[in-house]
Design a protein around this motif. Structure first.
Motif, short mmCIF file in Angstrom:
data_model
loop_
_atom_site.label_atom_id
_atom_site.label_comp_id
_atom_site.label_asym_id
_atom_site.label_seq_id
_atom_site.Cartn_x
_atom_site.Cartn_y
_atom_site.Cartn_z
N VAL A 63 21.09 -9.99 -24.61
CA VAL A 63 21.41 -10.98 -25.64
C VAL A 63 21.41 -10.33 -27.03
O VAL A 63 22.26 -10.61 -27.88
N LEU A 64 20.46 -9.43 -27.25
CA LEU A 64 20.37 -8.75 -28.54
C LEU A 64 21.61 -7.89 -28.79
O LEU A 64 22.13 -7.84 -29.92
N ALA A 65 22.12 -7.23 -27.74
CA ALA A 65 23.33 -6.42 -27.91
C ALA A 65 24.52 -7.30 -28.28
O ALA A 65 25.36 -6.92 -29.11
N LEU A 66 24.61 -8.48 -27.67
CA LEU A 66 25.66 -9.42 -28.03
C LEU A 66 25.56 -9.80 -29.50
O LEU A 66 26.56 -9.74 -30.25
N LYS A 67 24.39 -10.18 -29.94
CA LYS A 67 24.20 -10.61 -31.34
C LYS A 67 24.50 -9.46 -32.30
O LYS A 67 25.16 -9.67 -33.34
N MET A 68 24.06 -8.26 -31.95
CA MET A 68 24.29 -7.10 -32.80
C MET A 68 25.79 -6.79 -32.91
O MET A 68 26.31 -6.52 -34.00
N ASP B 234 22.32 0.49 -36.74
CA ASP B 234 22.54 -0.95 -36.57
C ASP B 234 21.68 -1.50 -35.43
O ASP B 234 21.16 -2.62 -35.53
N VAL B 235 21.56 -0.74 -34.36
CA VAL B 235 20.72 -1.17 -33.23
C VAL B 235 19.27 -1.30 -33.67
O VAL B 235 18.61 -2.31 -33.40
N MET B 236 18.78 -0.30 -34.38
CA MET B 236 17.39 -0.36 -34.84
C MET B 236 17.17 -1.52 -35.79
O MET B 236 16.16 -2.24 -35.71
N GLU B 237 18.11 -1.76 -36.70
CA GLU B 237 17.97 -2.89 -37.62
C GLU B 237 17.96 -4.21 -36.86
O GLU B 237 17.20 -5.13 -37.21
N ALA B 238 18.76 -4.33 -35.81
CA ALA B 238 18.78 -5.55 -35.00
C ALA B 238 17.42 -5.78 -34.35
O ALA B 238 16.93 -6.91 -34.30
N TRP B 239 16.81 -4.72 -33.84
CA TRP B 239 15.46 -4.85 -33.26
C TRP B 239 14.49 -5.39 -34.31
O TRP B 239 13.74 -6.33 -34.04
N LEU B 240 14.49 -4.75 -35.47
CA LEU B 240 13.51 -5.11 -36.50
C LEU B 240 13.74 -6.52 -37.04
O LEU B 240 12.79 -7.23 -37.39
N ARG B 241 15.00 -6.95 -37.12
CA ARG B 241 15.32 -8.27 -37.65
C ARG B 241 15.08 -9.40 -36.64
O ARG B 241 14.61 -10.48 -37.01
N MET C 298 13.91 -9.18 -33.04
CA MET C 298 13.07 -9.07 -31.85
C MET C 298 11.62 -8.81 -32.24
O MET C 298 11.36 -7.87 -32.99
N PRO C 299 10.68 -9.61 -31.74
CA PRO C 299 9.27 -9.37 -32.07
C PRO C 299 8.79 -8.03 -31.51
O PRO C 299 9.22 -7.60 -30.43
N VAL D 165 7.45 2.26 -29.21
CA VAL D 165 7.22 3.41 -30.08
C VAL D 165 8.37 3.56 -31.08
O VAL D 165 8.15 3.78 -32.28
N ALA D 166 9.61 3.42 -30.59
CA ALA D 166 10.77 3.55 -31.48
C ALA D 166 10.76 2.44 -32.53
O ALA D 166 11.11 2.68 -33.70
N TYR D 167 10.39 1.23 -32.13
CA TYR D 167 10.28 0.11 -33.07
C TYR D 167 9.27 0.45 -34.17
O TYR D 167 9.55 0.27 -35.36
#
Length: 277
Positions: free
Chosen positions: A14-19, A31-38, A40-41, A51-53
């Motif tokens: 779902v996150l890949a779709l939104k990104m 962009d992927v990292m920013e999507a995680w931070l924005r 996804m908890p 760790v990457a987060y």
């Protein structure tokens, strides 16, 4: 009832779709990292992703987010989150694998990335293939010929060709990669071998393939999800029994902002819109 629980296997899809709705097909690892931070908890991420987060929150950029104090970077995390790139590149495994590479490089290296590329390519190939054997071959074609993962996938094919049973193959995988030692049960390679085994021995049957993947142990929910994703594309809606879809008739929960309950029909429509862009 009829609402599936939140799970990392579906969170990342779902996150890949939104990104991609926001960034388009030319998205970057940043962009992927920013999507995680924005969206996804932090505690929704596990092992390499967590760790990457943390590294991204500290200000590091990919690919450094994948390597800084990250002992999990060849684990299965990237392989479970790249199905969507197969969905949006139907019949184009190389394009799917290239997108998977961009995503996986945020948190993984080497075989951790190659597993993600293999999974995305298999999903993409399954749209146009009629046999699981061809899906595996197209998935294998997108990863380096001299990598450990390519060797291990080819081993499963050799064992199948030599007449070994699925149980024999499972036993050999456990002997090669004891799940209680070394990288353990979440290392990419044995799990990719299990996915390959389930596809090759499933006989084109959705339920049989899925059950073989789970029966083999290791990361059972992730392998079941990957095999289910590939076989769903290969079999089509008519090839999936209601017993597999009924638990999700009212959608499923996610941890992704804006998708507290996701509905498959809505997700399918939005995915089609991205394909047509």
């Amino acid at each position: 009832g009829g609402v599936g629980p939140a799970d990392d296997d579906t969170n990342y899809t779902v996150l890949a779709l939104k990104m991609m709705e926001r960034c388009g097909r030319d998205f970057t690892p940043e962009d992927v990292m920013e999507a995680w931070l924005r969206w996804m908890p932090y505690l929704s991420a596990c092992t390499a992703e967590r760790v990457a987060y943390r590294n991204g929150a500290m200000g590091l950029l990919p690919p450094d987010t994948a390597t800084y104090y990250n002992p999990f970077r060849e684990w299965i995390g990237a392989q479970i989150r790249t199905d969507f790139y197969g969905y949006v590149n139907p019949g184009d495994p190389r394009a799917a694998a290239e997108m998977a590479f961009r995503d996986a490089s945020v948190s993984h290296t080497k075989n951790g990335i190659y597993g993600a590329m293999f999974a995305a390519a298999c999903v993409s190939a399954a749209v146009v293939c009629t046999e699981a054997e061809d899906v595996v071959l197209q998935g294998t074609a997108v990863i380096p010929r001299n990598c450990r993962l390519r060797r291990d996938i080819d081993l499963v094919r050799e064992w199948r060709d030599a007449g070994l049973s699925p149980t024999d193959v499972m036993d050999r995988i456990h002997e090669m990669y004891p799940p209680d030692r070394d990288a353990g049960w979440v290392y990419t390679n044995p799990n990719t071998m299990i996915v390959t085994m389930a596809l090759l021995y499933g006989g084109g049957d959705f339920a049989k393939s899925l059950c073989l993947a789970v029966e083999a142990c290791f990361d059972t929910d992730c392998n079941g999800a990957t095999v289910g994703s590939v076989m769903g594309m290969l079999c089509g809606r008519g090839g999936i029994g209601e017993e597999w879809t009924e638990p999700f008739r009212n959608g499923f929960r996610t941890d992704i902002a804006g998708f507290e309950t996701a509905h498959p029909g809505d997700l399918a429509r939005r995915t089609l819109a991205l394909i047509k862009r």
